[in-house]
Enzyme design. Structure first.
Site, short mmCIF file in Angstrom:
data_model
loop_
_atom_site.label_atom_id
_atom_site.label_comp_id
_atom_site.label_asym_id
_atom_site.label_seq_id
_atom_site.Cartn_x
_atom_site.Cartn_y
_atom_site.Cartn_z
N ASP A 197 -5.83 -0.91 -1.64
CA ASP A 197 -6.64 -1.62 -2.23
C ASP A 197 -7.76 -2.21 -1.83
OD1 ASP A 197 -5.21 -3.29 -0.38
OD2 ASP A 197 -5.92 -5.05 -1.52
N GLU A 207 3.62 4.29 5.81
CA GLU A 207 2.60 3.33 5.97
C GLU A 207 1.34 4.05 5.07
OE1 GLU A 207 1.10 0.71 5.59
OE2 GLU A 207 0.73 -0.30 7.38
N ASP A 208 0.60 3.47 4.35
CA ASP A 208 -0.56 3.93 3.69
C ASP A 208 -1.72 4.63 4.54
OD1 ASP A 208 -1.45 1.26 4.49
OD2 ASP A 208 -2.09 0.72 2.65
N PHE A 245 -14.34 2.81 3.65
CA PHE A 245 -13.36 1.81 2.96
C PHE A 245 -12.51 2.48 1.82
CE2 PHE A 245 -10.74 -1.39 1.08
CZ PHE A 245 -10.28 -2.02 2.02
N ASP A 256 -5.60 2.40 10.64
CA ASP A 256 -7.10 2.05 10.87
C ASP A 256 -6.89 1.67 12.60
OD1 ASP A 256 -9.54 1.50 10.79
OD2 ASP A 256 -9.28 -0.21 9.23
N LYS A 274 -7.20 7.00 10.03
CA LYS A 274 -8.78 6.61 10.10
C LYS A 274 -8.95 6.73 11.62
CE LYS A 274 -10.64 3.63 7.19
NZ LYS A 274 -10.83 2.25 6.71
N GLY A 310 0.64 -1.20 0.02
CA GLY A 310 -0.02 0.09 0.10
C GLY A 310 0.76 1.26 -0.06
P1 IMP Z 1 -4.64 -1.56 10.85
O1 IMP Z 1 -3.68 -2.58 11.58
O2 IMP Z 1 -5.89 -1.69 11.28
O3 IMP Z 1 -4.25 -0.07 11.29
O4 IMP Z 1 -4.64 -1.24 9.36
C1 IMP Z 1 -3.58 -1.21 8.59
C2 IMP Z 1 -3.52 -1.90 7.22
O5 IMP Z 1 -4.91 -2.14 7.02
C3 IMP Z 1 -3.29 -0.87 6.17
O6 IMP Z 1 -2.00 -0.82 6.02
C4 IMP Z 1 -4.00 -0.92 5.11
O7 IMP Z 1 -3.25 -2.01 4.15
C5 IMP Z 1 -5.25 -1.67 5.45
N1 IMP Z 1 -6.43 -0.98 5.56
C6 IMP Z 1 -6.90 -0.27 6.45
N2 IMP Z 1 -8.14 0.68 6.30
C7 IMP Z 1 -7.96 0.61 4.99
C8 IMP Z 1 -8.85 1.21 4.08
O8 IMP Z 1 -9.79 1.87 4.30
N3 IMP Z 1 -8.59 0.72 2.67
C9 IMP Z 1 -7.77 0.02 2.38
N4 IMP Z 1 -6.84 -0.76 3.09
C10 IMP Z 1 -7.07 -0.43 4.25
MG MG Z 2 -1.00 -2.18 4.34
#
Ligand code: IMP
Ligand code: MG
Length: 175
Positions: free
Chosen positions: A159, A99-100, A152, A103, A131, A44
């Site tokens: 992706d 990081e992208d 999302f 979340d 987010k 990402g």
């Molecule tokens: P976390 O561990 O929940 O913070 O999520 C991190 C990873 O989940 C990110 O690096 C993304 O690859 C993926 N992710 C979280 N939210 C989204 C979204 O809205 N769209 C696409 N990928 C997401």
């Molecule tokens: Mg990711």
């Protein structure tokens, strides 16, 4: 063309490039005289990593890691799996994780711990998107491009089932 319904343009490439310049200069100031390692999280972060790195005029190396917490679902499973490890020795290094999106915070929380265990001297996070409503673990995101609401997001590296990473802007997937 696509079978999913995507939204309209939420953040343009121009906005992202301007933000990368801004954050790049901030990083240059924060790490003046230091050497840093940028670690991009595949897949990402590829576009954001490219934008950020060319805006930082410091001694640096780059590396990439691939990890997943998602599988094919749109909600984090909470389990982080390393699919490609680093090649760089982080011992005594200043690390910036690129990081992208942040979340739940689970991935970055895990990676911070992992990089600490590999001996990093400091660890900061630079995310294109944040987010905040999705947060399940507390995590400091040091450099944030844009905050987004709880939808999302796809495009500019992000992706859904591996698609839409090539869109040159940020949009969202309609339910
Ligand atoms: P976390 O561990 O929940 O913070 O999520 C991190 C990873 O989940 C990110 O690096 C993304 O690859 C993926 N992710 C979280 N939210 C989204 C979204 O809205 N769209 C696409 N990928 C997401
Ligand atoms: Mg990711």
């Amino acid at each position: 063309m696509h079978k999913d319904t995507i939204g309209t343009v939420m953040i343009t490439q121009e906005q992202i490039l301007a933000k990368a310049e801004e954050i790049g200069s901030q990083i240059e100031k924060d790490y003046a005289g230091e050497e840093i390692v940028l670690v991009g999280i595949l897949r990402g972060a590829v576009l954001w990593m490219a934008d950020i790195m060319k805006n930082i005029n410091l001694d640096m190396t780059i590396d990439f890691m691939a990890c997943s917490s998602y599988g094919a679902a749109t909600k984090s499973s909470g389990v982080v799996k390393i699919n490609k490890d680093l090649d760089t020795d982080l011992n005594g290094k200043h690390v910036i994780i690129v990081e992208d999106i942040v979340d739940s915070g689970v991935t970055l929380n895990y990676l911070k711990g992992y990089f600490e265990s590999r001996g990093a001297k400091s660890i900061k996070i630079c995310a294109l998107l944040d987010k905040p409503e999705g947060r399940r673990v507390e995590i400091d995101v040091d450099y944030v491009g844009f905050e987004v609401d709880d939808r999302f997001i796809v495009g500019y590296g992000l992706d859904f089932n591996q698609k839409y990473r090539n869109l040159p802007y940020i949009t969202w997937l309609e339910e």
